[in-house]
Motif scaffolding. Structure first.
Motif, PDB file in Angstrom:
ATOM      1  N   VAL A 122      36.741  68.882   7.295  1.00 19.06           N
ATOM      2  CA  VAL A 122      35.578  69.725   6.990  1.00 19.06           C
ATOM      3  C   VAL A 122      35.983  70.806   5.984  1.00 19.06           C
ATOM      4  N   LEU A 123      35.217  70.874   4.887  1.00 16.34           N
ATOM      5  CA  LEU A 123      35.528  71.824   3.807  1.00 16.34           C
ATOM      6  C   LEU A 123      34.493  72.953   3.714  1.00 16.34           C
ATOM      7  N   SER A 124      33.404  72.839   4.451  1.00 20.63           N
ATOM      8  CA  SER A 124      32.376  73.906   4.436  1.00 20.63           C
ATOM      9  C   SER A 124      32.519  74.709   5.720  1.00 20.63           C
ATOM     10  N   ASP A 125      31.764  75.817   5.831  1.00 19.02           N
ATOM     11  CA  ASP A 125      31.879  76.646   7.048  1.00 19.02           C
ATOM     12  C   ASP A 125      31.670  75.798   8.299  1.00 19.02           C
ATOM     13  N   THR A 126      30.597  74.981   8.227  1.00 22.81           N
ATOM     14  CA  THR A 126      30.372  73.999   9.316  1.00 22.81           C
ATOM     15  C   THR A 126      29.811  72.724   8.675  1.00 22.81           C
ATOM     16  N   THR A 127      29.918  71.629   9.393  1.00 26.67           N
ATOM     17  CA  THR A 127      29.377  70.351   8.918  1.00 26.67           C
ATOM     18  C   THR A 127      28.763  69.593  10.091  1.00 26.67           C
ATOM     19  N   THR A 128      27.590  69.032   9.830  1.00 22.27           N
ATOM     20  CA  THR A 128      27.008  68.092  10.797  1.00 22.27           C
ATOM     21  C   THR A 128      27.136  66.691  10.196  1.00 22.27           C
ATOM     22  N   PHE A 129      27.799  65.831  10.938  1.00 27.76           N
ATOM     23  CA  PHE A 129      28.223  64.504  10.458  1.00 27.76           C
ATOM     24  C   PHE A 129      27.528  63.455  11.319  1.00 27.76           C
ATOM     25  N   VAL A 130      26.886  62.495  10.670  1.00 26.76           N
ATOM     26  CA  VAL A 130      26.182  61.464  11.456  1.00 26.76           C
ATOM     27  C   VAL A 130      26.617  60.078  10.982  1.00 26.76           C
ATOM     28  N   TYR A 131      26.617  59.112  11.894  1.00 27.31           N
ATOM     29  CA  TYR A 131      27.042  57.769  11.491  1.00 27.31           C
ATOM     30  C   TYR A 131      26.612  56.706  12.493  1.00 27.31           C
ATOM     31  N   LYS A 132      26.518  55.508  11.938  1.00 24.13           N
ATOM     32  CA  LYS A 132      26.181  54.313  12.728  1.00 24.13           C
ATOM     33  C   LYS A 132      27.454  53.508  12.937  1.00 24.13           C
ATOM     34  N   VAL A 133      27.535  52.856  14.098  1.00 26.83           N
ATOM     35  CA  VAL A 133      28.648  51.933  14.349  1.00 26.83           C
ATOM     36  C   VAL A 133      28.088  50.594  14.835  1.00 26.83           C
ATOM     37  N   ASP A 134      28.882  49.529  14.632  1.00 24.21           N
ATOM     38  CA  ASP A 134      28.365  48.178  14.962  1.00 24.21           C
ATOM     39  C   ASP A 134      29.066  47.577  16.172  1.00 24.21           C
ATOM     40  N   ASN A 135      29.780  48.441  16.941  1.00 24.48           N
ATOM     41  CA  ASN A 135      30.444  47.918  18.131  1.00 24.48           C
ATOM     42  C   ASN A 135      30.497  49.033  19.177  1.00 24.48           C
ATOM     43  N   ILE A 136      30.658  48.618  20.435  1.00 27.05           N
ATOM     44  CA  ILE A 136      30.598  49.612  21.525  1.00 27.05           C
ATOM     45  C   ILE A 136      31.775  50.590  21.434  1.00 27.05           C
ATOM     46  N   TYR A 137      31.571  51.754  21.999  1.00 28.49           N
ATOM     47  CA  TYR A 137      32.642  52.745  22.131  1.00 28.49           C
ATOM     48  C   TYR A 137      33.573  52.277  23.241  1.00 28.49           C
ATOM     49  N   SER A 138      34.858  52.172  22.909  1.00 30.96           N
ATOM     50  CA  SER A 138      35.820  51.687  23.904  1.00 30.96           C
ATOM     51  C   SER A 138      37.043  52.606  23.870  1.00 30.96           C
ATOM     52  N   PRO A 139      36.954  53.742  24.610  1.00 30.78           N
ATOM     53  CA  PRO A 139      38.025  54.744  24.542  1.00 30.78           C
ATOM     54  C   PRO A 139      39.407  54.184  24.857  1.00 30.78           C
ATOM     55  N   GLN A 140      39.443  53.184  25.769  1.00 31.08           N
ATOM     56  CA  GLN A 140      40.760  52.632  26.139  1.00 31.08           C
ATOM     57  C   GLN A 140      41.361  51.799  25.002  1.00 31.08           C
ATOM     58  N   ASN A 141      40.524  51.498  24.002  1.00 25.16           N
ATOM     59  CA  ASN A 141      41.051  50.741  22.854  1.00 25.16           C
ATOM     60  C   ASN A 141      41.118  51.584  21.584  1.00 25.16           C
ATOM     61  N   GLU A 142      40.911  52.890  21.765  1.00 23.03           N
ATOM     62  CA  GLU A 142      40.909  53.760  20.597  1.00 23.03           C
ATOM     63  C   GLU A 142      42.324  54.241  20.276  1.00 23.03           C
ATOM     64  N   VAL A 143      42.631  54.298  18.986  1.00 24.89           N
ATOM     65  CA  VAL A 143      43.962  54.731  18.527  1.00 24.89           C
ATOM     66  C   VAL A 143      43.766  55.809  17.462  1.00 24.89           C
ATOM     67  N   THR A 144      44.647  56.794  17.461  1.00 19.46           N
ATOM     68  CA  THR A 144      44.676  57.784  16.365  1.00 19.46           C
ATOM     69  C   THR A 144      45.894  57.522  15.490  1.00 19.46           C
ATOM     70  N   LEU A 145      45.623  57.255  14.216  1.00 16.97           N
ATOM     71  CA  LEU A 145      46.695  57.151  13.205  1.00 16.97           C
ATOM     72  C   LEU A 145      46.972  58.579  12.740  1.00 16.97           C
TER      73      LEU A 145
END
Ligand SMILES: Cc1cn([C@H]2C[C@H](O)[C@@H](COP(=O)(O)OP(=O)(O)O[C@H]3O[C@H](C)C(=O)[C@H](O)[C@H]3O)O2)c(=O)[nH]c1=O
Length: 182
Positions: A122-145
């Motif tokens: 985020v480069l502005s004071d605040t940002t509202t970010f919106v997005y679509k995804v095409d697959n279910i949220y699966s926290p147990q399969n989520e990875v942070t690079l």
């Protein structure tokens, strides 16, 4: 809508016509028939929204294997540097990344296919970010690079000591240790 394919195959910037008048403006943000025509069959199943302050970096996230998500991202209000890293082992751009400024001003959207890590700073004071995804949220399969992995070498414009990460993202794993996509 204009679909502009980027140097990384499959990644598109989408520019949309803005209809301004004395009241304000109108714009189409998504039209299935055009995505089917220019990008291919995608069925988005979930919309997300996040709000962040200056210096927040969310990412770089992906869901492993069959849980991978294609994303259509944009900024409602504010300004971010949006980054997608190609994790597709057989891709000619494997390990490369794209970095795009998205803002409430430029109203650009970025389409990121499955097989990528994604995040934004985020480069502005605040940002509202919106997005679509095409697959279910699966926290147990989520990875942070790791956002500052030396092999990926993203040139973030804010120094590390001033970047705000979640505890999860502070524990990101190096590019050399992640499970790539086929
Ligand atoms: C992604 C997600 C999160 N959550 C819950 C889980 C946590 O309690 C809370 C915050 O989750 P997280 O810290 O993972 O949110 P972000 O850091 O914005 O994660 C996103 O960051 C980058 C930019 C991405 O591209 C991903 O879509 C996504 O990983 O929302 C849900 O309930 N559903 C969801 O689909």
């Amino acid at each position: 809508m204009k679909f502009i394919e980027q140097d990384i195959p499959g990644v598109f910037i989408i520019e949309t016509q803005i209809f301004g008048d004395a009241r304000g403006y109108f714009m189409e943000t998504y039209r299935k028939e055009l995505f089917d025509k220019y990008i291919g069959k995608i069925d988005f199943i979930q919309d997300n929204e996040s709000h962040s302050k200056y210096g927040v970096l969310r990412g770089l996230h992906f869901q492993k294997g069959e849980y991978s998500q294609a994303k259509l991202v944009r900024v409602l209000k504010g300004r971010v540097l949006d980054v997608a890293v190609d994790l597709r082992k057989t891709s000619p751009t494997f390990g490369q990344h794209i970095i795009v400024e998205l803002s409430g001003e430029n109203k650009r959207q970025l389409y990121i296919p499955r097989g990528f890590a994604h995040g934004f700073l985020v480069l502005s004071d605040t940002t509202t970010f919106v997005y679509k995804v095409d697959n279910i949220y699966s926290p147990q399969n989520e990875v942070t690079l790791l956002y500052n992995d030396p092999q990926i070498n993203i040139q973030w414009p804010i120094s590390s000591e001033n970047i705000i990460l979640s505890e999860k993202d502070k524990q990101g794993i190096p590019f050399s240790q992640i499970e790539y996509f086929k």
